[in-house]
Each structure stands twice: as structure tokens, then as C-alpha cells.
Design a protein around this motif. Sequence first.
Motif: not given
Lengths: 292, 206
Positions: B146-148, B155, B158, B163-164, B171-172
Motif C-alpha cells: 500500500c502506497s500509504k 483509503c 483506489a 492505487c491513487e 491497490c494493495g
Amino acid sequence: MKITELFDRGEFVVSAEVGPPKGIHIDGLIEEAKKYLGGITAVNVTDNQSSVMRLGSLAVCRQLLDAGLTPIYQLTCRDRNRIALQSDLLSAAMFGIENILCLTGDHTSLGDHPGAKPVFDLDSVSLLHTVCQLESGVDLGGNPLVGEPPKFAKGAVVSPCSDSIDAQLAKMERKVLAGCDYFQTQAVFEPEKFIAFMERARQFGKPVQLGIIIPKSAGMCRYMNNNVAGVHVPDDMLDELAADKERAKAGITGVEIAARVIRECRPYCQGIHIMALGWESKVPALLKQAGI
Amino acid sequence: MLITKLKSREDLQSLLPEKVFVLLCNGCKEVSFPEREIEELISEFLTADKVTGVLTTDYICNPENLSLRLKRRRAMIDEADGVLVFSCGVGVQTVSDLLEGRAVYAGCDTIRLPGFQGVTPLEYDCGQCGQCYLNLTGGICPVTACSKSLVNGQCGGAQNGRCEVDPNMECGWERIYRRLEAVGRLDAIKCPTQIRNFAIDANKSH
Ligand code: SF4
Ligand code: SF4
């Protein structure tokens, strides 16, 4: 006033959103809010929305409160760690701000400071948990607060038209378990999707405010379709907006569309949340047409 | 360099199903394993008749090798309700992916040690967070997928499962949800709120 009191009384709660400017002058924002949003329940103030640096949400909330409005303080986890978030929550309570909305926040890379460090020490769920902890008189580190602890109406968001709807509902459930009192949704243009979502979300027993954007033009909607997660404007609405550019520009078509969405969804939700995106002046007409 | 630390007995006990197949990675030079403690635990489990089979091997993060070895033990794996893996986070993720549709449990937490860091020529990545979340996420690492690095779910960003932050990346949390669904462990969503601990110190915790 906490907006949860109104939900408890069964009132249909209307809120709208304002975005602080990139600067320090907000007379215009406050005047507009007083003029067009004075009649509604509460006004959300966004927190460096879209990761674009702006005047702070907390400061603008305070100004709105002084102007006699009820602010909803939006907090994201993108820019502050758990110490700063808790400190700002205490500051908000000291100012008399009673409504908050907890968000994870967009990634820094999407905004106007793409090189900034993304914090995400907490996220929307653990932030809600943290607020409950503060309300019990203890901070996240386990240390007692001095005196009366703060009390908030704690909100969060959910995206009913997302193509990841299962993951969204799972997250919504975690937010409820973490202490969320009410939800505001991402903008809805497809009532049937919203209604299907509410069939599944009803089990959580929390009030949900339908998210509304007044569409300004077909171009704006196409942009949202391509770039804004969870927002989809169907083709017939695009055609409607494209058919008469002057009417669309004057906001007449957009208000009609938004009012229609509200009327169709109203039996399934407990309020609406309007993201006016600069069209605050259209809010009174929208509410009138929607029959609110 | 990284080290793995055995999860607590209570954590494992509350997590594990009736019967497990045990997969123990004994190494690569980048990772230091708590070998003695793991052996103790495995023999306890063996006495309690909890184990359908044990495979001790090295480099379980090499999917080709590992899939051959696992194939030979298919019957023992099928007999078990899940696979318990003692390895670093990368190893657990490799096994989860190979044994898709099967519950895979992480027996260790992975912690960073200063100095040289193992190079993984794989798509699996472990951020050595020290509080391994793989048991709550169907064996997909939320810290790196996950990018965050969110540990409590998806979040709102997506789009089409992407992923945004990077539309080329899945998206993880969408992957985690699908995996939990596939292995019948969606109840993991109802776990208590997770809060990262950035004070984990390899020397203190070992
Ligand atoms: S959750 Fe991810 S980063 Fe943390 S130990 Fe497990 S695999 Fe490594
Ligand atoms: S879109 Fe998915 S992978 Fe990207 S930050 Fe959000 S939850 Fe994480």
C-alpha cells in the motif's frame, strides 16, 4: 452543537463544504458562508484538500464559529503524526469546535508539494480510535489528560459508488468499530448504486449523509470520471449538461441534476453533504428544488 | 540485515487453526533467525499433535525451488487447515502467493537491523516493520503493498483496483480483501484497530 444530536432527533441533516484559500484573507469566504450556508446545519472545512497547501482548517473553523455557524473540522493523517493530531484535537475542543471528520487524506504526491514527506502515522480508523481515547480522558500514549476531556461528534467518509465497494464497506465497518458516529459520502450521481450501497451499509446503524456535487459542465464531469476515485457521472447526465451550454453555465442544469439525485436518494439516507466547489451561491436554490 | 523474532505464544495460539503444516526457513545470510526458540515451539506443537508435517529448507523466497518442494508434500499440506511459516516477511508472502486459496500464517515479526540489507529479486517486499501484519492481511504486506502503508484498510483513492499514487500498481488493499475472501478469512477485517509502533528496536526486542 453536535450534529449527532440532530441525527438522534431524526432530523435530515444538511452540511456543505468550504475550502480555505491559499492565503490569509477569508472575509469573502465567511460572508459567502453566512449568506448562502447560514440556513443549513453545519459547514465542513477541508484540510489542505487534494494535498494542496492552504490556510488551516482549524483557524477557519474558529472564524466560522465566531460568525455564528457550526463548523465540522476535517482532519487528515497526511501531514501530522499522532502527537500533532491529538494536540490539534485539543485545540479544536478548546475553541468550542464539536464536530470533526476523520480522513486518511490524499497522498502528498497528488498535490502541489509532491516532494513532501507523506506522514500517515495514523489513518482514518486509528484516528477515530485516538479521538475515543482522548474522550475517555487518556491520550494515545496512555497518559491522563488534565481536567474535563473533549467530546466530539466523530464523522468519517465512505465511497458508495467506488469500484472497490467490498473493500470500502470493510473499511466502513472498521470505522464503526473504532467509534465513528456518522458518515459523509463521496459525491453520488448514480442513485441506484447509492441505494444498493445503503442496503448493505444499513446494518452498521450509523447515519449517512449523501454526498452531492453540483455539476458545472460536461467537461468537469468527464474530468471527475477520469481522475476522481469513486465518482462517476453517467452519460445521460453528460448529454444533459452538454445540450445547452448557457443553461449549464448558469448552474440551472447542474442544480436540476443534483436535486434529482437528492430526491431519489432521500428515503435511504439521513442527510446530505454538499461539496459546492465554489458554487456556494447555488446551495439555496438546490435545497429548494430538492424539497428540503 | 534483518532479524526475525518469534511472535508470542498467545498471539499464535489465538490465531492458529487445529492442524498446521510448518514451513521453516533456515536461512540466508541476510536474516538472523531465532532458531532455538522456533525449534522448541515446533516440538511443543508436535507433541500436541498439531502438526501434519514440517519442511525445513533455505531460501523459501525462491518460488521455483519452493514450489517443487511443496508439491512433494502436497498430502501433508492438504491434511492441514493452514500453513505456519517461520521466515522473514518476504518468505511468508512468497508462500501465501504460491498456496493461493490456503490460509498462511506468519510465525515471526521482521525487524530491521542497521547495516547491509538483503536484496530481494522479487516482487514481494518486507519493510521490516517489527509487527508483522501478514496474519491479518492474508499474507500480503500492507506496509509495502500500500502506497500509504495503511494497516487498517483501503483509503478512498483506489480507482479500477489501482492505487491513487501509481495507476500502474494494483491497490494493495484491494488485493488484501480479495485474498482474505479467497481464503475465507474476512473475519480478520474485524480485528482491533491497528496502530504502528515506530519505536521497535531490534536490539531491545531480541
Ligand atoms: S507486515 Fe510487511 S513489513 Fe511488517 S514484518 Fe510483515 S512483511 Fe515485513
Ligand atoms: S489506493 Fe490502495 S494501495 Fe494506494 S494508498 Fe490507497 S489503499 Fe493504499
